[in-house]
Design an enzyme around this catalytic site. Structure first.
Site, PDB file in Angstrom:
ATOM      1  N   CYS A 145      69.579 130.535 138.021  1.00  0.00           N
ATOM      2  CA  CYS A 145      70.779 131.154 137.440  1.00  0.00           C
ATOM      3  C   CYS A 145      71.449 132.140 138.390  1.00  0.00           C
ATOM      4  O   CYS A 145      72.576 132.570 138.132  1.00  0.00           O
ATOM      5  CB  CYS A 145      70.437 131.819 136.115  1.00  0.00           C
ATOM      6  N   HIS A 185      75.804 136.733 134.125  1.00  0.00           N
ATOM      7  CA  HIS A 185      75.320 135.376 133.848  1.00  0.00           C
ATOM      8  C   HIS A 185      75.282 135.209 132.328  1.00  0.00           C
ATOM      9  O   HIS A 185      74.922 136.130 131.602  1.00  0.00           O
ATOM     10  CB  HIS A 185      73.925 135.219 134.446  1.00  0.00           C
ATOM     11  N   ASN A 188      74.414 127.985 128.500  1.00  0.00           N
ATOM     12  CA  ASN A 188      73.986 128.450 129.816  1.00  0.00           C
ATOM     13  C   ASN A 188      74.121 127.299 130.819  1.00  0.00           C
ATOM     14  O   ASN A 188      73.345 126.353 130.773  1.00  0.00           O
ATOM     15  CB  ASN A 188      72.526 128.925 129.705  1.00  0.00           C
TER      16      ASN A 188
HETATM   17  O1  UT7 Z   1      69.311 131.665 132.323  1.00  0.00           O
HETATM   18  C1  UT7 Z   1      67.937 131.608 132.480  1.00  0.00           C
HETATM   19  C2  UT7 Z   1      67.335 132.742 131.862  1.00  0.00           C
HETATM   20  N1  UT7 Z   1      67.048 132.480 130.473  1.00  0.00           N
HETATM   21  C3  UT7 Z   1      67.310 133.384 129.573  1.00  0.00           C
HETATM   22  O2  UT7 Z   1      67.910 134.390 129.895  1.00  0.00           O
HETATM   23  C4  UT7 Z   1      66.793 133.184 128.178  1.00  0.00           C
HETATM   24  C5  UT7 Z   1      66.150 134.434 127.694  1.00  0.00           C
HETATM   25  N2  UT7 Z   1      65.572 134.309 126.372  1.00  0.00           N
HETATM   26  C6  UT7 Z   1      66.323 134.126 125.262  1.00  0.00           C
HETATM   27  O3  UT7 Z   1      67.530 134.035 125.333  1.00  0.00           O
HETATM   28  C7  UT7 Z   1      65.629 134.148 123.916  1.00  0.00           C
HETATM   29  O4  UT7 Z   1      64.292 134.552 124.095  1.00  0.00           O
HETATM   30  C8  UT7 Z   1      65.657 132.758 123.197  1.00  0.00           C
HETATM   31  C9  UT7 Z   1      67.047 132.473 122.731  1.00  0.00           C
HETATM   32  C10 UT7 Z   1      65.160 131.675 124.150  1.00  0.00           C
HETATM   33  C11 UT7 Z   1      64.740 132.805 121.968  1.00  0.00           C
HETATM   34  O5  UT7 Z   1      65.135 133.850 121.096  1.00  0.00           O
HETATM   35  P1  UT7 Z   1      64.057 134.861 120.514  1.00  0.00           P
HETATM   36  O6  UT7 Z   1      64.779 135.776 119.622  1.00  0.00           O
HETATM   37  O7  UT7 Z   1      63.310 135.446 121.691  1.00  0.00           O
HETATM   38  O8  UT7 Z   1      63.153 133.909 119.638  1.00  0.00           O
HETATM   39  P2  UT7 Z   1      61.593 133.631 119.778  1.00  0.00           P
HETATM   40  O9  UT7 Z   1      61.296 132.837 120.995  1.00  0.00           O
HETATM   41  O10 UT7 Z   1      60.855 134.902 119.575  1.00  0.00           O
HETATM   42  O11 UT7 Z   1      61.370 132.721 118.518  1.00  0.00           O
HETATM   43  C12 UT7 Z   1      61.508 133.224 117.180  1.00  0.00           C
HETATM   44  C13 UT7 Z   1      61.259 132.102 116.198  1.00  0.00           C
HETATM   45  C14 UT7 Z   1      59.979 131.327 116.485  1.00  0.00           C
HETATM   46  O12 UT7 Z   1      59.411 130.986 115.251  1.00  0.00           O
HETATM   47  P3  UT7 Z   1      58.137 131.786 114.689  1.00  0.00           P
HETATM   48  O13 UT7 Z   1      57.087 131.670 115.733  1.00  0.00           O
HETATM   49  O14 UT7 Z   1      58.632 133.193 114.504  1.00  0.00           O
HETATM   50  O15 UT7 Z   1      57.856 131.084 113.424  1.00  0.00           O
HETATM   51  C15 UT7 Z   1      60.472 130.079 117.165  1.00  0.00           C
HETATM   52  O16 UT7 Z   1      59.613 128.985 116.987  1.00  0.00           O
HETATM   53  O17 UT7 Z   1      62.312 131.161 116.279  1.00  0.00           O
HETATM   54  C16 UT7 Z   1      61.783 129.849 116.459  1.00  0.00           C
HETATM   55  N3  UT7 Z   1      62.723 129.070 117.233  1.00  0.00           N
HETATM   56  C17 UT7 Z   1      63.735 128.376 116.671  1.00  0.00           C
HETATM   57  N4  UT7 Z   1      64.102 128.211 115.397  1.00  0.00           N
HETATM   58  C18 UT7 Z   1      65.193 127.452 115.147  1.00  0.00           C
HETATM   59  C19 UT7 Z   1      62.791 128.907 118.581  1.00  0.00           C
HETATM   60  N5  UT7 Z   1      63.822 128.117 118.901  1.00  0.00           N
HETATM   61  C20 UT7 Z   1      64.420 127.779 117.741  1.00  0.00           C
HETATM   62  C21 UT7 Z   1      65.538 126.996 117.410  1.00  0.00           C
HETATM   63  N6  UT7 Z   1      65.894 126.858 116.113  1.00  0.00           N
HETATM   64  N7  UT7 Z   1      66.301 126.378 118.348  1.00  0.00           N
END
Ligand code: UT7
Length: 345
Positions: A129, A270, A300
């Protein structure tokens, strides 16, 4: 181990570096749109979750057979047109990309051939990125030193080629897109690129990677069956690192040039997650009016996000000549990039 570099472009006493400006900017996204509703049909997700957690509504996706250099070509042609530079006047091409057309030849070679840049050399740059910020810095050196008069700097990715559309934790995040700028020498009184600060931290590698397809784990039936040719991410680890680093590197770069965050006219981050951008902006004390967020339309696009955001800022009338602009990227590696410039278009 962390390493970082701070560079200067304005000539110092006794040096004869040239000032460098962005002379042309253009972007391209493929026409096909993949909405959150479409993704609801592919994986267990919802429009609400995606919007709330990321800010993304839709992203653009290529048709089969379309490669990174195809998107890059469209952007490059537009950037050269705006700069008033012909392909033959381009001396150097650098393409920041994580999704090259092939491992070799490079996307830069394919692009050179497609645009007919007969006097250019160049290469691909792998910084995930941070592909655009690192490529911008690289192209800038070529013009600043006088090695070349015009450099073509591209950030382009076809992320849909390495995304697992069965993995809800990653497939909702990414899209395809490209942006290009032409860099040229700036006249004495013209706005120009001020400086950069970059950093890498290889200890962050496991947090965001594509495990197979390289020399460590070449493609095999087993790697394909185990779905190892796709992006794997520890989202929370990347999120925390990104917010912390954006603030840190912004202060480092600004203070190097005797500037304060309050002097920034536009913060162009970004575009990975709306919450990362707003958290970083908040830490820097920047109001919404000084922040561009356009990821709702593109997701992204990895190396494409910053030029896409710059182009949208221009289209919205939010960037005018002379404005102080701070570009910041954080990506796989980890890589952290920042470039400070006065807007020159
Ligand atoms: O450009 C490269 C660099 N990348 C980034 O900058 C990405 C950085 N990270 C993020 O943007 C965020 O961490 C994400 C958007 C990837 C995830 O958001 P989050 O608020 O950190 O969610 P999480 O990973 O803590 O997941 C929360 C819950 C989980 O369920 P449980 O374990 O709480 O039951 C996930 O399984 O959300 C669930 N989950 C989803 N639910 C519905 C994860 N992805 C999805 C989804 N739809 N697409």
């Amino acid at each position: 181990m962390v390493s970082h570099a701070v560079g200067r472009v304005a000539p110092a006493e006794g040096q004869s570096l040239r000032r460098v400006k962005i002379a042309g900017l253009s972007t391209y996204v493929p026409p096909k749109v993949l909405t959150n509703d479409d993704l609801e049909k592919l994986v267990d997700t919802s429009n609400e979750w995606i919007l709330q957690r990321t800010g993304i509504k839709e992203r653009h996706i290529v048709d089969p057979g379309v490669a990174t250099s195809d998107l890059a070509k469209e952007a490059a042609v537009g950037a050269m047109r705006q700069a008033g530079v012909t392909p033959d006047e381009i001396g150097f091409i650098v393409v920041g990309t994580t999704t090259p057309d092939t491992i070799f030849p490079s996307t830069a070679c394919n692009l050179q051939h497609k645009i007919g840049a007969h006097n250019a050399w160049g290469f691909d740059l792998g910084a995930a990125c941070s592909g655009f910020t690192y490529a911008l810095t690289t192209g800038m050196q070529m013009v600043a030193t006088g090695a070349h008069d015009h450099a073509l700097v591209v950030g382009a990715d076809v992320m849909s080629s390495i995304i697992d559309y069965k993995d809800r934790t990653t497939c909702v995040l990414f899209g395809d897109g490209a942006g290009a700028v032409v860099l040229s020498p700036a006249a004495e009184d013209e706005p120009h690129i001020i400086g950069f600060s970059h950093e890498i931290d290889g200890s962050g590698g496991p947090a965001l990677q594509m495990p197979a397809g390289g020399s460590r784990m070449p493609a095999s039936h087993e790697t394909v069956e185990k779905r190892l040719h796709y992006v794997k991410q520890d989202g929370q680890a990347v999120f925390k690192f990104a917010v912390r680093k954006m603030e840190e590197i912004a202060h480092r770069l600004l203070s190097k040039h005797g500037l304060d965050a309050s002097e920034i006219d536009l913060f162009v981050s970004h575009q990975a997650n709306r919450r990362i951008i707003t958290a970083a902006a908040e830490r820097l004390g920047l109001p919404d009016s000084k922040v561009i967020i356009n990821l709702e339309m593109y997701g992204n696009t990895t190396a494409g996000t910053i030029p896409l955001a710059l182009a949208d800022a221009v289209a919205q009338g939010r960037l005018k000549r002379g404005d102080l602009v701070l570009l910041i990227s954080v990506g796989a590696g980890f890589t952290v990039g920042s470039v400070l410039l006065r807007w020159s278009l």
